[in-house]
Design a protein around this motif. Structure first.
Motif, PDB file in Angstrom:
ATOM      1  N   PHE A   1     -32.193  11.524  19.240  1.00  0.00           N
ATOM      2  CA  PHE A   1     -32.926  10.267  19.272  1.00  0.00           C
ATOM      3  C   PHE A   1     -32.177   9.173  20.025  1.00  0.00           C
ATOM      4  O   PHE A   1     -32.786   8.323  20.679  1.00  0.00           O
ATOM      5  CB  PHE A   1     -33.239   9.805  17.848  1.00  0.00           C
ATOM      6  CG  PHE A   1     -34.212   8.672  17.791  1.00  0.00           C
ATOM      7  CD1 PHE A   1     -35.572   8.904  17.949  1.00  0.00           C
ATOM      8  CD2 PHE A   1     -33.778   7.372  17.630  1.00  0.00           C
ATOM      9  CE1 PHE A   1     -36.475   7.862  17.936  1.00  0.00           C
ATOM     10  CE2 PHE A   1     -34.679   6.315  17.607  1.00  0.00           C
ATOM     11  CZ  PHE A   1     -36.036   6.563  17.761  1.00  0.00           C
TER      12      PHE A   1
ATOM     13  N   VAL B   1     -37.538  16.947  17.126  1.00  0.00           N
ATOM     14  CA  VAL B   1     -36.602  15.873  16.784  1.00  0.00           C
ATOM     15  C   VAL B   1     -36.176  15.976  15.325  1.00  0.00           C
ATOM     16  O   VAL B   1     -37.021  16.074  14.423  1.00  0.00           O
ATOM     17  CB  VAL B   1     -37.221  14.479  17.042  1.00  0.00           C
ATOM     18  CG1 VAL B   1     -36.197  13.388  16.748  1.00  0.00           C
ATOM     19  CG2 VAL B   1     -37.722  14.368  18.481  1.00  0.00           C
TER      20      VAL B   1
ATOM     21  N   GLY C   1     -31.490   8.027  14.189  1.00  0.00           N
ATOM     22  CA  GLY C   1     -32.941   7.963  14.122  1.00  0.00           C
ATOM     23  C   GLY C   1     -33.437   6.539  14.036  1.00  0.00           C
ATOM     24  O   GLY C   1     -32.648   5.581  14.051  1.00  0.00           O
TER      25      GLY C   1
ATOM     26  N   HIS D   1     -40.175   6.507  10.540  1.00  0.00           N
ATOM     27  CA  HIS D   1     -40.300   7.767  11.274  1.00  0.00           C
ATOM     28  C   HIS D   1     -41.483   7.702  12.242  1.00  0.00           C
ATOM     29  O   HIS D   1     -41.402   8.221  13.365  1.00  0.00           O
ATOM     30  CB  HIS D   1     -40.505   8.925  10.296  1.00  0.00           C
ATOM     31  CG  HIS D   1     -39.297   9.268   9.488  1.00  0.00           C
ATOM     32  ND1 HIS D   1     -38.185   9.864  10.023  1.00  0.00           N
ATOM     33  CD2 HIS D   1     -39.020   9.088   8.161  1.00  0.00           C
ATOM     34  CE1 HIS D   1     -37.281  10.059   9.082  1.00  0.00           C
ATOM     35  NE2 HIS D   1     -37.760   9.580   7.945  1.00  0.00           N
TER      36      HIS D   1
ATOM     37  N   ALA E   1     -41.330   8.531  16.229  1.00  0.00           N
ATOM     38  CA  ALA E   1     -42.121   9.640  16.766  1.00  0.00           C
ATOM     39  C   ALA E   1     -43.167   9.151  17.755  1.00  0.00           C
ATOM     40  O   ALA E   1     -43.384   9.767  18.816  1.00  0.00           O
ATOM     41  CB  ALA E   1     -42.784  10.389  15.619  1.00  0.00           C
TER      42      ALA E   1
ATOM     43  N   VAL F   1     -44.770  15.942  20.150  1.00  0.00           N
ATOM     44  CA  VAL F   1     -43.537  15.709  19.411  1.00  0.00           C
ATOM     45  C   VAL F   1     -43.631  16.460  18.095  1.00  0.00           C
ATOM     46  O   VAL F   1     -44.613  16.303  17.354  1.00  0.00           O
ATOM     47  CB  VAL F   1     -43.311  14.209  19.130  1.00  0.00           C
ATOM     48  CG1 VAL F   1     -42.089  14.006  18.235  1.00  0.00           C
ATOM     49  CG2 VAL F   1     -43.145  13.448  20.439  1.00  0.00           C
TER      50      VAL F   1
ATOM     51  N   TRP G   1     -41.784  16.386  14.822  1.00  0.00           N
ATOM     52  CA  TRP G   1     -40.850  15.501  14.109  1.00  0.00           C
ATOM     53  C   TRP G   1     -40.547  16.120  12.757  1.00  0.00           C
ATOM     54  O   TRP G   1     -41.429  16.262  11.915  1.00  0.00           O
ATOM     55  CB  TRP G   1     -41.468  14.119  13.948  1.00  0.00           C
ATOM     56  CG  TRP G   1     -40.518  13.066  13.466  1.00  0.00           C
ATOM     57  CD1 TRP G   1     -40.231  12.755  12.172  1.00  0.00           C
ATOM     58  CD2 TRP G   1     -39.754  12.168  14.269  1.00  0.00           C
ATOM     59  NE1 TRP G   1     -39.324  11.724  12.114  1.00  0.00           N
ATOM     60  CE2 TRP G   1     -39.017  11.342  13.392  1.00  0.00           C
ATOM     61  CE3 TRP G   1     -39.616  11.977  15.644  1.00  0.00           C
ATOM     62  CZ2 TRP G   1     -38.161  10.345  13.850  1.00  0.00           C
ATOM     63  CZ3 TRP G   1     -38.763  10.983  16.095  1.00  0.00           C
ATOM     64  CH2 TRP G   1     -38.044  10.179  15.217  1.00  0.00           C
TER      65      TRP G   1
ATOM     66  N   VAL H   1     -48.366  13.961  17.658  1.00  0.00           N
ATOM     67  CA  VAL H   1     -47.193  14.163  16.799  1.00  0.00           C
ATOM     68  C   VAL H   1     -47.556  15.151  15.702  1.00  0.00           C
ATOM     69  O   VAL H   1     -48.598  15.023  15.054  1.00  0.00           O
ATOM     70  CB  VAL H   1     -46.719  12.845  16.156  1.00  0.00           C
ATOM     71  CG1 VAL H   1     -45.604  13.104  15.136  1.00  0.00           C
ATOM     72  CG2 VAL H   1     -46.235  11.875  17.225  1.00  0.00           C
TER      73      VAL H   1
ATOM     74  N   VAL I   1     -45.793  16.675  12.173  1.00  0.00           N
ATOM     75  CA  VAL I   1     -44.677  16.591  11.237  1.00  0.00           C
ATOM     76  C   VAL I   1     -44.343  18.025  10.812  1.00  0.00           C
ATOM     77  O   VAL I   1     -45.179  18.729  10.265  1.00  0.00           O
ATOM     78  CB  VAL I   1     -45.027  15.720  10.017  1.00  0.00           C
ATOM     79  CG1 VAL I   1     -43.905  15.761   8.988  1.00  0.00           C
ATOM     80  CG2 VAL I   1     -45.275  14.285  10.472  1.00  0.00           C
TER      81      VAL I   1
END
Length: 715
Positions: A260, A302, A311, A319, A323, A337, A339, A371, A373
């Protein structure tokens, strides 16, 4: 001369008489061995030619090449490539290259860009096997599906199969460092020879791509989640681009783990604050640079604000802030991404199992469409057994990506036989109870969430430079199982084990090997972490038992944090009277698991701190039950090596001896686990050993004195 010719003839005859199983193997060919078949099996194969009409792309050439490699191995000669139909041919067809042939499959369009259909039929008076798909990558997956069917003994004359992946992203996460060490890797060095890249491209990269394509894996994160800033500099982007060029024909996109704080560490910005315009601009430029080198680059993985990694929280941002900034840079290129939700911090000592939910649940719906998760299967850390992560089913507006660990950091490394198919299946079939009528983790993953509806599964790879690829022959099955379940999260772990065993070992041994595999993970749970105990492994290296460790800098680095054994009892209380972590599950599950009597015994000490005298469903008290499970695990480890010994006549000598050696070591280490754990818990409880139970071989102090400063996998 006659004597010489006679001797040669005798040698040839002798060689031809040697059965296929007697040929020495080192495991490099994985489940794509293509060993000679007997005449009856060759007749069932019926692959007289490969038919493809038109100019072949690199992907189609890969499919044709694999079919020819297999038919040569099975029958002694490669099926020739033809353009016209002939009896017994394998025909590859898409609507683009052979619309009339592809039209033989009703509803082909519904299989999407990666799906395929296999069908045995009669066409123009000729008996053919049709492999049809909408795209070239579908043809490659379909070709491997036919090879899988042929290699595992399916009835090819009745073949009629349609399949499409239920998850879009099926990705291996390599925890490989730039110096070729591998964090939590137990199979040698990284397969990526970074020093020689980009000029030197190892043939092994192609074989890696073939193996992944055979399973439908379509992505690879090349570097460790504990990333270095250098991976995003021009020389390293060029190295990644060279790997991407090799993997591309096999449908595999390259991803990179991004640190990051990269722009700050490279001294190209004064901060890494995700809301700083200069930082966002830097990442946009970097994304443009990467896509110029790798046009189909997948995106970033990430790890942020976890285990000391930098981060967005370093700048009091969320977060989602971090992200979304990266996602914005990737969005014009259709990158994503991933994350990671694996977060824990020393300043939150109540219960590490709560931290990911506490941090991410409030952010549900606030992440950018591109994104995902990425959530581990359980809330602690890839333990031999964990309940499913409470985030599954709880974040209904955010696409979640499953993260499994294929490399066995906590299950005996590559040394112990522990087939992970049952572990994966156990998680995927868990009912989150977040919807009336049920909603399994697999259904959560398949449905997706958010405007883009992204779906995916990631697996921490167990691949290295070892000739076996994974450090041991049976660990190959975990790579295989991950790929098959990423394609279909509702598949059967036993069926997958049968497929793998039939393709990897002689057919006569496949059933016995499957049975061994299906009992192996439970054996490890029993001799390591029975009844819901967890994280009892040696701290740092995670090798062997160390439930006594209590002197490390962070509470959650100490095994005593997780079992909380004392004179009164053992287990982690996660009910409302304890850490309250049970409240993160659906109300129905929270109610059920809040009572030890309705908590599954295998999760009992995960959720409850109970007296040693607590009455178990078996009728035994908790202390006696715990010791019985340790003893059972040792017996199961012994049973594994006994079953394997009976297979000696069916297995080539090299692989038989390799596996035998590891099973003997596993049994020895199972005894160590049992004795050290029983000695420790007896010392804490003050209880005598149950009647008839063998005492530990050594004293507790002897077990405590053992040190492993050079254990593998530290990275």
């Amino acid at each position: 001369m006659k004597r010489i010719l006679g001797a040669i003839a005798l040698l040839v005859a002798t060689a031809l008489a040697v059965p296929a199983w007697a040929v020495e193997e080192d495991g490099y060919q994985l489940w794509m061995r293509y060993r000679p078949l007997d005449r009856a099996a060759q007749a069932r194969l019926d692959a007289s030619a490969i038919i493809y009409q038109g100019a072949a792309s690199p992907t189609v050439n890969a499919a044709i090449g694999e079919l020819q490699r297999a038919t040569k191995g099975w029958a002694g000669h490669a099926a020739p490539l033809r353009s016209g139909l002939q009896d017994g041919a394998i025909v590859l067809a898409t609507p683009a290259n052979a619309p009339q042939l592809a039209a033989q499959i009703d509803g082909l369009k519904t299989l999407g860009a990666e799906g395929y259909a296999l069908k045995r039929l009669k066409l123009q008076g000729r008996r053919i096997t049709l492999i049809a798909a909408n795209t070239d990558i579908g043809l490659l997956y379909g070709s491997f599906a036919w090879l899988r069917a042929a290699g595992s003994g399916a009835a090819l004359d009745k073949l009629d199969e349609r399949s499409a992946p239920k998850l879009q992203l099926r990705v291996l996460n390599h925890w490989d460092n730039l110096d070729r060490t591998v964090e939590r890797g137990y199979a040698g060095e990284s397969i990526w020879d970074w020093w020689a890249l980009p000029e030197v491209r190892d043939r092994r990269y192609i074989d890696y791509a073939r193996a992944n394509a055979s399973l439908g894996i379509n992505g690879a994160v090349l570097n460790n989640v504990n990333s270095k800033a250098e991976i995003l500099t021009a020389p390293w982007i060029a190295k990644a681009a060279a790997v991407a060029d090799v993997l591309r024909p096999y449908g595999i996109r390259v991803y990179l783990s991004a640190r990051f704080s990269t722009p700050l560490e490279l001294k190209e910005t004064a901060t890494a604050d995700p809301l700083a315009p200069e930082v966002a601009a830097w990442w946009r430029r970097k994304a443009d640079e990467i896509y110029r080198a790798i046009p189909d680059f997948g995106g970033f993985l990430v790890k942020a604000n976890s285990e000391g990694q930098p981060g967005p929280q370093d700048y009091h941002r969320s977060h989602a802030d971090g992200a979304n900034m990266l996602a914005q840079a990737l969005a014009p290129h259709k990158g994503i991404v991933m994350w990671r939700a694996f977060v824990y911090a020393a300043e939150k000592p109540v219960d590490r199992a709560r931290q990911a939910y506490d941090e991410f649940k409030p952010l549900d719906g606030s992440f950018a469409p591109n994104v995902m998760v990425q959530v581990k299967n359980g809330a602690i850390d890839f333990q031999p057994r964990e309940p499913f992560h409470p985030l599954f089913g709880a974040m209904k507006h955010t696409p979640l990506m499953m993260e499994f660990q294929i490399t066995k950091e906590y299950l005996g490394f590559a040394t112990h036989l522990a087939y992970l198919g049952p572990l994966f299946q156990e998680t995927l079939r868990s009912d989150t109870r977040q919807r009336e009528g049920g909603w399994t983790v697999a259904q959560v993953l398949e449905e997706g969430a958010g405007p883009a509806g992204l779906t995916g599964m990631a697996g921490v790879a167990n691949i290295g430079s070892s000739r076996t690829w994974s450090g041991s022959h049976f660990d190959q099955a975990n790579w295989y199982a991950f790929g098959r379940l990423a394609w279909n999260p509702q598949a059967s772990a036993r069926h997958i084990a049968q497929e793998w065993a039939a393709q990897t070992f002689p057919p006569a041994a496949a059933k016995d090997i499957t049975d061994m595999m299906m009992m192996s993970r439970e054996a490890v749970v029993n001799y390591m972490t029975p009844l819901g105990l967890h994280h009892l492994m040696g701290t740092g290296h995670h090798h062997g038992p160390a439930p006594w460790v209590d002197d490390l800098g962070r509470p959650d680095w100490n095994p005593v944090y997780y079992h909380k054994a004392d004179r009164k009892g053992v287990g982690f209380d996660r009910t409302a009277g304890g850490s309250g972590a049970l409240a993160q599950y659906a109300p129905e599950l929270a109610r059920r698991w809040s009572d030890p009597r309705s908590t599954p015994p295998e999760l009992l000490l995960w959720f409850h701190h109970l007296p040693w005298t607590y009455a178990m469903p078996s009728g035994r008290d908790l202390w006696t039950e715990l010791v019985a499970h340790y003893d059972l695990g040792v017996s199961q480890a012994d049973e594994l090596r006994k079953r394997w010994a009976k297979l000696r006549p069916m297995i080539d000598a090299e692989r038989f001896e390799d596996v035998s050696t590891l099973l003997d070591k596993q049994y020895k280490e199972a005894l160590w686990w049992r004795d050290a754990s029983v000695a420790y818990f007896q010392s804490v409880s003050g209880l005598p050993l149950p009647a008839g139970v063998r005492a530990p071989e050594r004293s507790l102090e002897e077990y405590k004195r053992q040190r492993f400063p050079f254990a593998p996998g530290r990275g």
